[in-house]
Design an enzyme around this catalytic site. Structure first.
Site, PDB file in Angstrom:
ATOM      1  N   ASP A   1     -16.041  54.118 -23.487  1.00  0.00           N
ATOM      2  CA  ASP A   1     -16.240  52.947 -22.680  1.00  0.00           C
ATOM      3  C   ASP A   1     -17.293  52.185 -23.049  1.00  0.00           C
ATOM      4  OD1 ASP A   1     -18.125  54.416 -21.939  1.00  0.00           O
ATOM      5  OD2 ASP A   1     -18.201  54.431 -20.078  1.00  0.00           O
ATOM      6  N   GLU A   2     -17.839  52.086 -24.001  1.00  0.00           N
ATOM      7  CA  GLU A   2     -18.584  51.020 -24.742  1.00  0.00           C
ATOM      8  C   GLU A   2     -18.535  50.725 -26.210  1.00  0.00           C
ATOM      9  OE1 GLU A   2     -22.918  51.777 -24.913  1.00  0.00           O
ATOM     10  OE2 GLU A   2     -22.633  54.026 -24.114  1.00  0.00           O
TER      11      GLU A   2
ATOM     12  N   ASP B   1     -19.539  46.963 -21.856  1.00  0.00           N
ATOM     13  CA  ASP B   1     -19.974  48.251 -21.272  1.00  0.00           C
ATOM     14  C   ASP B   1     -18.967  48.270 -19.810  1.00  0.00           C
ATOM     15  OD1 ASP B   1     -21.036  50.676 -20.400  1.00  0.00           O
ATOM     16  OD2 ASP B   1     -22.991  50.035 -19.818  1.00  0.00           O
TER      17      ASP B   1
END
EC number: 2.7.7.7
Lengths: 415, 378
Positions: free
Chosen positions: A112-113, A16
């Protein structure tokens, strides 16, 4: 050092990125480091809403979705930048490239993860060290901070990555659930939104532990199959595999945009609808797919939102067709109230190679022209494997996703 | 009004008439069933204004008494309850009686029902059909023609005219044609209709389906009368009246190819079974597509592929083949329905190209034709 390599079960990482947009800006412009920074969407077009902010800004109480003026009140020396999606996209692609060097079992979830299944990765110093080295590599090479959760399944890994930020590494083992997971309030559980939380409160479930111990039968009555799923997760059971192809399985493609100001001017609205239809066309074509349900979303001034859709007998993929259905929906369902936002989505998506077109007795002669080309393609296909005449992957440089939710580009990181 | 009637005769008639009665209708009284008693028999009427059915039960037939103690009169009874009541009554005879207040009393054995009736004068008069434009044909042949064509009508209201079957009577030949624009079914039968000719008579598919259910499989004649906007099918004790569809049925004859590039001759049953097997893996939301490929030595290959499920191929022997080799994809549903409707042990299939319609016919005969449009794959 603990050797974290169980005999059975898997080892899943959840990566994350911390304050991703803000961190990318800071990596790009080192002067921003350590400052209270906020990324706010289109400050000129609307009052501006915080998309994300740095930890320094968060410390002052700045929160995502807060209007800019309110954030400035809380944090007078807040620096504000407009989002630069192209920049974030590039950074994201580099991250996933890095991850895929470790294992092909990478499942991007958003910009973004993502998840990694490192069970089969033979890292002599163990999985925890692997996570540390990975985190350091991302930091060193891209100057971006991230948190990593390590657990036997996706749910626990995601929960774990959330436990320590920034630059955290958290291991969540099944035997630690009662001390690490169960005391958390139910709202903190991934997969429990506001509505679900309210429902759970109504049967005296306040913590994840309450949920874990609750009778499944009662949960099923309250939440359907999701009740059983949530109960399983609360007990550390999550059978979902890390699926690198999951990101390809898209069921709809849509674009939405807020108008510069609320309007009843049909010309302005139609203009925006055309623009959105064109965006949908570009994205659906990139995926070499078509869809046959068009959904129109209208958000009114009072924030009331309606969605209306129409399913067609055949698949479409171009602006003109999308627009004509969307406009028909608009005409049928708009009551003349001022509009704030319009969204157009193409659903029932199918890849072109899986689509067949039933010919029509009254129009087949018109379509015959394509037959010769068709036979030629078929012959070459049987000779060389898959259709060698893919449509060109047209993607002008200036084309960027308009929101962080568009995940199309995530399938590109391996190219 | 009063009469006593054989219960089984009443049940049959009620069931027939019920086919026309709908609980959703613009005219409230049409949710009821009209019963009219005359000295020579009882007439039941049901209608949803598209279809109207009259069933007649004579007082006696071949010496057997069906109805007695008749006092003439008429009434409209609620169709929601009447059929079940009659069906469940205890004895073989039923007595029905109506008083001045339109109360209907139904007695059988010791059971007695009392129902509120409605004034039969309120019931709309059925359109009168002039019987000048009429011809006769055997009932079983009519049923056969319906079954061979009606499945091909369109189920979508986007082109309403295609939801009907087109009747044409020309040069002593009766033709039924139905198409949903993806396939077309056509059947010819020679008819002795004298001078009578007509075209562009389009009967709703729904009407024909109901008619097919009601008519018995007999060789007795059915009389068919056509007017501007109605068609009447009349048998000894039944009048079946349907409205016709408005509008011009599209010209289809010129769209039917007359030349063939590839012709295969095959046993119908074997082909049906092979396509049916392949269709197990063909997905409905993708038009149930299967692919046919001609091979050498009188073989064809039937194939279907759904990437997320799996894939099936089967080589099927055929009787013979003429013309070019061919690879064509089509909806298995349409082809199966077409093959089944042919009712022939052997068929010939005439292809005119991978993107053009193909035709299934009995191996020797032109009286029935099933035309199917293939699918284009990308």
């Amino acid at each position: 050092m603990l050797q974290f390599k169980p005999q059975k079960g898997r080892i899943i990482f959840h990566i994350d990125m911390n304050c991703f947009y803000a961190s990318v800006e800071m990596a790009y412009d080192k002067k921003l480091k350590g400052k209270a920074l906020a990324i706010a969407g289109n400050p000129e077009e609307r009052k501006g809403i915080i998309v994300t902010s740095s930890y320094e800004a968060r410390a002052k109480g700045v929160k995502t979705t807060m209007p800019l003026w309110q954030a400035r009140k809380l944090c007078p020396n807040l620096m504000v930048k407009r989002p630069n999606f192209e920049r974030y996209r590039k950074a994201s692609r580099k991250i996933f490239q890095l991850l895929s060097e470790i294992t092909p079992l990478v499942e991007p979830v958003s910009i973004d993860e993502g998840y990694l299944d490192v069970t089969e990765v033979d890292y002599p110093r163990g999985s925890i060290q692997l996570a540390k080295d990975l985190q350091q590599a991302i930091k060193n090479r891209l100057d971006l901070p991230c948190s990593i959760g390590i657990a036997p399944n996706k749910f626990l890994a995601k929960t774990a990555s959330d436990m320590k930020k920034p630059m955290g590494i958290t291991v969540l083992r099944k035997r630690e659930l009662n001390e690490k997971l169960w005391p958390l309030p139910i709202e903190k559980m991934h997969g429990v939104g506001q509505k679900t939380a309210e429902k759970l409160h109504s049967i005296q479930i306040k913590t994840i532990g309450d949920l874990a111990k609750k009778d499944v039968y009662i949960l099923k009555q309250l939440l359907g199959i999701n009740g059983e799923r949530l109960n399983n997760r609360a007990n550390g059971i999550d059978p979902r595999i890390v699926d690198p192809k999951a990101v390809h399985e898209f069921k709809s493609i849509g674009s939405s945009q807020t108008l510069p100001r609320d309007t009843t001017d049909e010309q302005v609205i139609v203009q925006l609808m055309k623009q959105l239809s064109l965006q949908v066309e570009r994205r659906i074509k990139r995926k070499q797919s078509s869809g046959r349900t068009v959904q129109l979303m209208i958000r009114f001034q009072d924030r009331n939102t309606i969605t209306r859709s129409k399913t067609l007998p055949s698949y479409i993929d171009n602006e003109e067709d999308i627009m004509s259905v969307a406009y028909e929906l608009f005409k049928t369902h708009w009551d003349g109230k001022p509009i704030r936002l319009i969204g157009i989505t193409l659903q029932d998506i199918e890849e072109k190679k899986n689509i067949v077109h039933q010919l029509d007795l009254f129009t087949y002669e018109k379509e015959e022209g394509k037959e010769k080309l068709q036979t030629a393609i078929q012959e070459l296909t049987s000779k060389y494997g898959e259709n060698p005449f893919k449509q060109l992957d047209e993607q002008p440089k200036d084309e960027q996703p308009r929101t962080s939710f568009q995940k199309d580009f995530l399938d590109d990181y391996l190219k | 009004m009063r009469f006593t009637i054989q219960r089984d005769k009443l049940i049959t008639s009620v069931q027939d008439v019920m086919k026309a009665i709908s609980s959703r209708t613009a005219i409230p009284i049409l949710t009821g069933m009209k019963i009219e008693a005359k000295q020579h028999g009882i007439t039941l009427t049901g209608s949803d204004s598209d279809i109207s059915i009259e069933s007649f039960i004579p007082t006696e037939k071949n010496g057997e008494i069906y109805v007695e103690n008749i006092e003439e009169g008429s009434i409209v009874i609620h169709a929601r309850y009447f059929p079940d009541i009659i069906r469940k009554l205890p004895e073989n005879t039923v007595q029905i009686e109506v008083d001045e207040q339109l109360q209907v009393t139904i007695r059988s054995g010791k059971a007695e029902f009392s129902l509120n009736g409605q004034d039969a004068d309120e019931y709309p008069l059925l359109p009168q059909v002039e019987t000048d434009n009429s011809f006769q044909m055997p009932t079983d042949l009519l049923k056969y023609m319906i079954k061979q064509t009606v499945f091909a009508v369109s189920s979508m209201e986007t082109r309403p005219i295609l939801t009907g079957v087109k009747f044409t009577l020309e040069k002593g030949k009766l033709n039924f044609t139905a198409t949903d624009s993806h396939r077309l079914a056509s059947r010819d039968v020679p008819i002795d209709a004298g001078e009578l000719e007509f075209s562009n008579v389009v009967v709703p598919g729904k009407s024909l389906n109901e008619l097919n259910k009601i008519l018995d499989d007999t060789e007795e004649m059915v009389e068919i009368s056509v007017t501007e906007n109605q068609i009447l099918f009349k048998t000894e004790h039944l009048n079946f009246l349907s409205r016709l569809l408005d509008g011009n049925y599209p010209e289809t004859s010129r769209l039917i190819p007359t030349q063939s590039k590839t012709t295969i001759f095959t046993k119908t049953k074997e082909l049906i079974q092979a396509i049916d097997r392949a269709a197990l893996l063909a997905k409905e939301d993708r038009n149930n597509v299967v692919r046919l490929t001609t091979l050498d030595n009188n073989m064809i290959e039937i194939m279907s592929n759904s990437p997320e499920i799996g894939h099936v191929t089967e080589e099927v022997p055929i009787q013979s083949m003429e013309g070019e080799e061919l690879k064509i994809s089509f909806s298995s549903k349409y082809v199966l329905e077409g093959l089944r409707a042919i009712h022939a042990d052997e068929v010939k299939i005439e292809f005119t190209g991978a993107m053009r319609p193909f035709i299934i016919k009995p191996i020797n005969g032109d009286e029935i034709l099933q035309l199917i449009l293939p699918v284009r794959t990308y």
